[in-house]
Every structure is written in structure tokens, then in C-alpha cells.
Motif scaffolding. Structure first.
Motif: not given
Lengths: 193, 193
Positions: A38-48
């Protein structure tokens, strides 16, 4: 996030009164490997986004936020407290919210030492229903002069409207599973696609 | 654990009434990198034990346990709850403990689904003072027929005796920092060597 939706289908149970129980892996027993994904998915979404702090609320948000934090450069996690304690002293930001699951009002408290002007905050929590707890956390950020960069949620109950209200207000809400409808009679759960 | 002792010396504050505040890194704001190092230290200490589940108690134990779990093969983390909620249903193990920090009695509850005969349990928590919360968790394990393989604690207040009582009762207690004495007047903190 397919993995989370599959776990909800497999181990979630629908109860009368719009209750979705996911205590087998999310908020009583915790699957920390799932939390990491889940953390990895959020990091991808909020990458910018520039994020220097993660804010959550006790109790169920804490494990998720602490595991997810390593995907945000080990950003410090601050968890808002729901009750006064002798461990809380000094100046505090406080607000009041109504809990759907506990069916009562409770305070939401963060020490002024740990939420500051200039903080770029990611809010994380296990559930988003009517959004009252999140709006409480947003209020605390506003009081502190901190910027809410985004909101990461594990399970949003889309039919309760809190998530869409927050999106309409301009917040970037990334819910990993959005339940569009659920039926306590049949146990059926439909996700937003 | 030198790193934890140094953080306590640097950021901990001693308050009257035997209160040691470590909310800058342990139980309000969370340093997840420190939590990871704590997990590694417990994994080294309990290396000979078979551990298939981690049990902690809301709220401050949850983040520590969830981060530490990756050092125990991503063992599931179960956190005992301190209040009834509509998310808790079905059969439960319950006991009652007295909280030093909240100065009141509260229930400690685990669903019978998540603590079972045959479980080999590591108990983790942020603080150990008089040991009442831990004894509550031990009672729940006994009720379930689970085996307590060990107890990992971040900060033990050695002068309050709970840790030594548990050791005398045969438990393997690994406290990463044991405060032998502390002085609210001078702020001095002495650790057990």
C-alpha cells in the motif's frame, strides 16, 4: 489496487449498518506485507509531491502509516490522539470529530511541536466513510499553517460521500479500494472501477 | 541499544510523577528508521525462537510492532483494543488493566479469531513500567492457549519493577533501554548497564 480489493473480497465481511469488517488484515490483525505494498502504491501516486511528514490518527492508521513511511524517505509519522493523557502537555492543536464506528464525539489532538508551518503533509488512514476524521486532521493542518499535499486511504466507502466531498474541495485523495456498494444479505461488495 | 539511549538523552524529558516523555520520536511523532533498528535488535535477541505472531496494544505499540515485523518474516501483528467498537464482534478474549498514563482502568480485548492455541507470540510495546498492560496481554495469550516466546520493549522504567517481575516469572524480556533512575529537577537520566 487489485491486491487490496482481492483481500477485501476474500476476507472482508459486510455487516448491517454500512459496516465493512476488514479486521483480518487491516485494523485488528495487520498484514504488514500488504501495508508495504500500500505504501508503494501511495508513493507512486504522490511521486510528484514534496512530502516531509505523514499525519494519521490513532489507532488503526498508525501501523499503516509507519510501514508506508519508508516509501516516503522515512518521513516522520505523527499520529493524532483521541484523548488527553499525561503524556500530552504543552500547546496543542485540537478539534472535535464524530466517530462512525464508536458512535460518539471525540477530540483530535496534535502537539504543536510536531505539526508546523512549512510542513508538507500526507494524510494516511485505513478508512474513509463520511470523512469526518480526515476533515479533523485537515483542520489541524490548517491551524498549524501546514500544507496538505494529499490523502492516502486504504478503503473508501464511496457511497458515504466523504471522499468525493474532499475531491470536490480540491484534495488529491488516493483510495486504494473504493467500495461503491455492499450488501449485508448476500455479502456482495462492488468496487468503483 | 545505544541509539535509543542516545535519543532518550537527547530528546526525552523527565516530568514529575515518574513521567518520561519521548513523544518526539516514539509515541506521538514516530521515527520509523529508529523503529526499524529496534526491530533488528529484537530479531537478534530472539533469533533462536520460533515466532509466528506479534501481539501489541493500541495505540503506541502499533507502529513499532508493524515496522519491527519485517524482521520476523512479516509475521502478522495483532493489536489488542482498549475499547469496544462496532468493529469488534464475535468471541473475544478480554481482561482489564490499569493505565499509569491515563490513570484509569480499561479493557484489553482481542478477537478469538486472531489469537490461537499453537501461536508462538512475541509481545512488543513502547513502554514497560509496572507491567500491567503486558500482564494483560500475557493473560490473553494464556486464555488462548498461545505461547509467549518473548517480550520486546523500547523503554523500560526499571525502577518501577514491572520488567524484573516478568523476568523473575521466567519471561525473556528484551528492553532496548532500561532507565534506572531519572530526576525531573535536573533532567538527568541513568540507564541500567
Amino acid at each position: 489496487m487489485k491486491e487490496l480489493e482481492e483481500r477485501i473480497r476474500l476476507q472482508g465481511t459486510v455487516k448491517p449498518g454500512n459496516v465493512l469488517k476488514v479486521d483480518a488484515f487491516l485494523n485488528h490483525q495487520c498484514d504488514v506485507e500488504l501495508f508495504d505494498h500500500m505504501g508503494a502504491a501511495w508513493a507512486e501516486h504522490f511521486a510528484g509531491k514534496t512530502i516531509n511528514k505523514i499525519l494519521t490518527i490513532e489507532a488503526s492508521g498508525i501501523g499503516i502509516a509507519c510501514v508506508a513511511a519508508r516509501h516516503f524517505g522515512n518521513a516522520p509519522v505523527v499520529f493524532a490522539k483521541k484523548a488527553q493523557s499525561i503524556n500530552l502537555d504543552g500547546d496543542q492543536y485540537t478539534t472535535t470529530v464524530y466517530s462512525f464506528t464508536k458512535q460518539k464525539e471525540f477530540p483530535v489532538i496534535v502537539s504543536k511541536r510536531y505539526l508546523n508551518e512549512g510542513d508538507h503533509v500526507l494524510l494516511l488512514d485505513d478508512f474513509l466513510a463520511n470523512g469526518k476524521a480526515l476533515k479533523g486532521l485537515i483542520n489541524l493542518c490548517h491551524d498549524a499553517g501546514a500544507t496538505v499535499e494529499g490523502i492516502g486511504i486504504a478503503v473508501e466507502k464511496g457511497f458515504q460521500g466523504g471522499g468525493d466531498e474532499l475531491r470536490a474541495a480540491g484534495y488529491d485523495v488516493d483510495s486504494l479500494a473504493i467500495v461503491e456498494s455492499m450488501d449485508p444479505e448476500t455479502g456482495t461488495i462492488e468496487f468503483r472501477s
